[in-house]
Design an enzyme around this catalytic site. Structure first.
Site, PDB file in Angstrom:
ATOM      1  N   GLU A  37       0.838  -1.196   0.000  1.00 29.49           N
ATOM      2  CA  GLU A  37       0.000   0.000   0.000  1.00 29.49           C
ATOM      3  C   GLU A  37       0.875   1.249   0.000  1.00 29.49           C
ATOM      4  OE1 GLU A  37      -2.430   2.731  -0.413  1.00 29.49           O
ATOM      5  OE2 GLU A  37      -3.346   0.735  -0.384  1.00 29.49           O
ATOM      6  N   GLY A  42      -6.848   0.778   3.502  1.00 32.43           N
ATOM      7  CA  GLY A  42      -8.287   0.920   3.333  1.00 32.43           C
ATOM      8  C   GLY A  42      -8.685   1.553   2.020  1.00 32.43           C
ATOM      9  N   TYR A 189     -24.065   9.747  -8.606  1.00 33.45           N
ATOM     10  CA  TYR A 189     -24.298   9.462  -7.185  1.00 33.45           C
ATOM     11  C   TYR A 189     -23.427  10.311  -6.267  1.00 33.45           C
ATOM     12  CZ  TYR A 189     -20.077   6.554  -6.680  1.00 33.45           C
ATOM     13  OH  TYR A 189     -18.783   6.113  -6.611  1.00 33.45           O
ATOM     14  N   ASP A 324     -11.812  -1.050  -8.848  1.00 34.18           N
ATOM     15  CA  ASP A 324     -12.027   0.058  -9.780  1.00 34.18           C
ATOM     16  C   ASP A 324     -11.061   0.055 -10.958  1.00 34.18           C
ATOM     17  OD1 ASP A 324     -13.981   0.844  -8.047  1.00 34.18           O
ATOM     18  OD2 ASP A 324     -13.134   2.828  -7.611  1.00 34.18           O
ATOM     19  N   HIS A 460     -45.369  -7.679   8.251  1.00 34.70           N
ATOM     20  CA  HIS A 460     -46.321  -6.555   8.147  1.00 34.70           C
ATOM     21  C   HIS A 460     -46.258  -5.727   9.427  1.00 34.70           C
ATOM     22  CE1 HIS A 460     -49.945  -4.297   7.264  1.00 34.70           C
ATOM     23  NE2 HIS A 460     -50.360  -4.554   8.491  1.00 34.70           N
TER      24      HIS A 460
END
Length: 479
Positions: A37, A42, A189, A324, A460
């Site tokens: 990283e 994260g 979004y 991504d 319900h």
């Protein structure tokens, strides 16, 4: 299963949710794993995306609810004027980021994953190079590589960032100040969620969209009802069919708007701040992909449904990619699923992903969600495959729970195959839409038909009855 001829069985480049799930899952299967990283553990979601933005939406949503005196008065509730502290709302988001990041890091360490901090790159099919912050460069050998380097905000030409008055979502989540008037470039979004936050906290918003219609990526029926509730009811000014061809930071920020058709400058706006929410670009540069013969497509790394990297029809051995950077569904939970599937296949499995069953949500107030095919896509496929398409709508205004909440402006649109009853997609706007969509996602994943689904009994009164009504309407139309 560990191969002692390599430093690691698997090296994962990137510690976002895709990389995290791949590394954790691989360690759980007994592989010797390292994760590389270059920034904060994260990735985007934890540090600059879904985690801090949901914290801001949660806090600003409470401000909106308490400040809606007319709505509360219908319950017989009379609240005092609402007050909030911007800095504490920002602290809430930042503290959540730190907490989630720490938990994620601890989880990897407990799983036996070695964390290597530095800028990673591939060196052929079974080597990874890492340069740390001191400039020290090391080469590690590994049996397999998973690339999970994520994405960054896309900034069109002509837009200059100063990360103070003109900024992307990376800086917006810090909520360092509240501009009196902010322009948001893009109505996807990201733009919608931040418009929700800023208007709740008292900012004036102008939303600028390059395409002909605001909210172009959403279902047209959902857009119609969402636009009324999320934009028009909040007195958000909108400008569509115009490009922000030049944005100059300062006080004020100057925005040059160019007509999408004539290509002529039609207006210049002066606002306090600009949020650029025009999509995301893959982080595939500087990975040395050519060393393994990998060619990107518009920056994205091509993969098959098993997460194997490919060039055309050729599979690149020992290299996998998730998240991504692959340009599939650019969502954290998609990346996580891809990471797990990649590892299953590394370990000898034959698992493929079904993107049509992966839901997406926009966490506005109320929410928007979707899964599977759009109506336009379904029409195209039904014409090619010669089946009869079915579309039913279920309205929140007929639901007791929604009426009890005084939140009855909502819609569920279910798309299905009338010939065999199979569910093809769904689009929802309304209270808890992000939760309701999961039921339909599961139906698509399990290849269920609406006749079977119509026999299921729902609690319900809950909003899940909206789904039940849609299933029963659809079942009555199956041939």
């Amino acid at each position: 299963m560990t191969d002692s001829s390599f430093d690691f069985d698997l090296i994962v480049i990137g510690a976002g949710y895709g990389g995290f799930d791949a590394a954790k899952h691989a360690a759980g299967k007994g592989l010797k794993v390292a994760i590389v990283e270059s920034s904060d553990m994260g990735g985007t979601c934890v540090n600059k995306g879904c985690v801090p933005s949901k914290a801001l939406l949660a806090a600003s949503g409470k401000v909106r609810e308490i400040a809606d005196y007319e709505h509360l008065a219908k319950f017989g509730i009379h609240a005092s004027p609402v007050r909030f502290e911007r800095s504490k709302i920002a602290d809430h988001a930042n503290n959540l980021v730190l907490n989630v990041r720490e938990n994620l890091t601890k989880t990897l360490k407990r799983s036996g994953v070695e964390i290597i901090l530095g800028i990673g790159r591939i060196e052929g099919n079974q080597k990874v190079g890492v340069r740390d912050k001191n400039g020290i460069d090391k080469i590690f050998t590994c049996k397999n590589i998973v690339i999970a380097t994520g994405s960054s905000p896309f900034v069109p030409r002509g837009i200059t960032l100063d990360n103070r008055t003109v900024f992307t979502s990376d800086d917006a989540v810090k909520l360092e100040w509240l501009p009196r008037w902010i322009a948001i470039i893009g109505s996807g979004y990201i733009g919608l969620e931040f418009a929700d936050v800023y208007t709740a906290l008292g900012c004036e918003v102008t939303m600028i969209e390059a395409l002909e219609n605001i909210m172009p990526t959403f279902d047209p029926d959902i857009t119609k009802i969402a636009k009324k509730n999320l934009i028009q009811a909040r007195d958000i000014d909108t400008k569509s069919n115009v490009f922000a061809t030049k944005i100059t930071p300062g006080c004020p920020v100057k925005i040059e708007l160019t007509d999408a058709k004539s290509k002529e400058v039609v207006e210049t706006l002066e606002v306090d701040a600009v949020l650029v929410a025009t999509g995301r670009s893959p982080n595939s540069n500087n990975l040395n992909l050519e060393s393994a013969g990998i060619e990107t497509v518009k920056g994205f790394i091509p993969i098959d449904d098993q997460m194997r990297v490919k060039n055309g029809d050729e599979i690149i051995p020992n290299i996998w990619a998730v998240g991504d950077v692959t340009g599939k569904l650019m969502l954290a939970h998609t990346a996580a699923a891809q990471g797990t599937i990649a590892v299953d296949n590394i370990c000898g499995g034959n698992v493929e992903i079904n993107y049509k069953s992966i839901p997406a949500a926009t966490f506005t107030h109320p929410e928007i969600s979707s899964v599977g095919l759009s109506e336009a896509e379904a029409k195209e496929i039904s014409a090619k495959e010669n089946f009869t398409l079915g579309v039913v709508k279920s309205f929140f205004k007929a639901n007791s729970k929604a009426l009890a909440e005084l939140e009855s402006d909502g819609l569920l649109k279910l798309i299905f195959n009338k010939d065999n009853g199979k569910v093809l997609g769904a689009h929802i706007f309304g209270l808890h839409a992000a939760d309701l969509i999961q039921e339909i996602s599961n139906a698509i994943s399990r290849n269920q038909d609406v006749i079977e689904l119509s026999t299921e009994v729902h609690t319900h009164p809950t909003l899940s009855e909206v789904v039940e009504v849609a299933y029963k309407q659809a079942a009555s139309q199956v041939k």
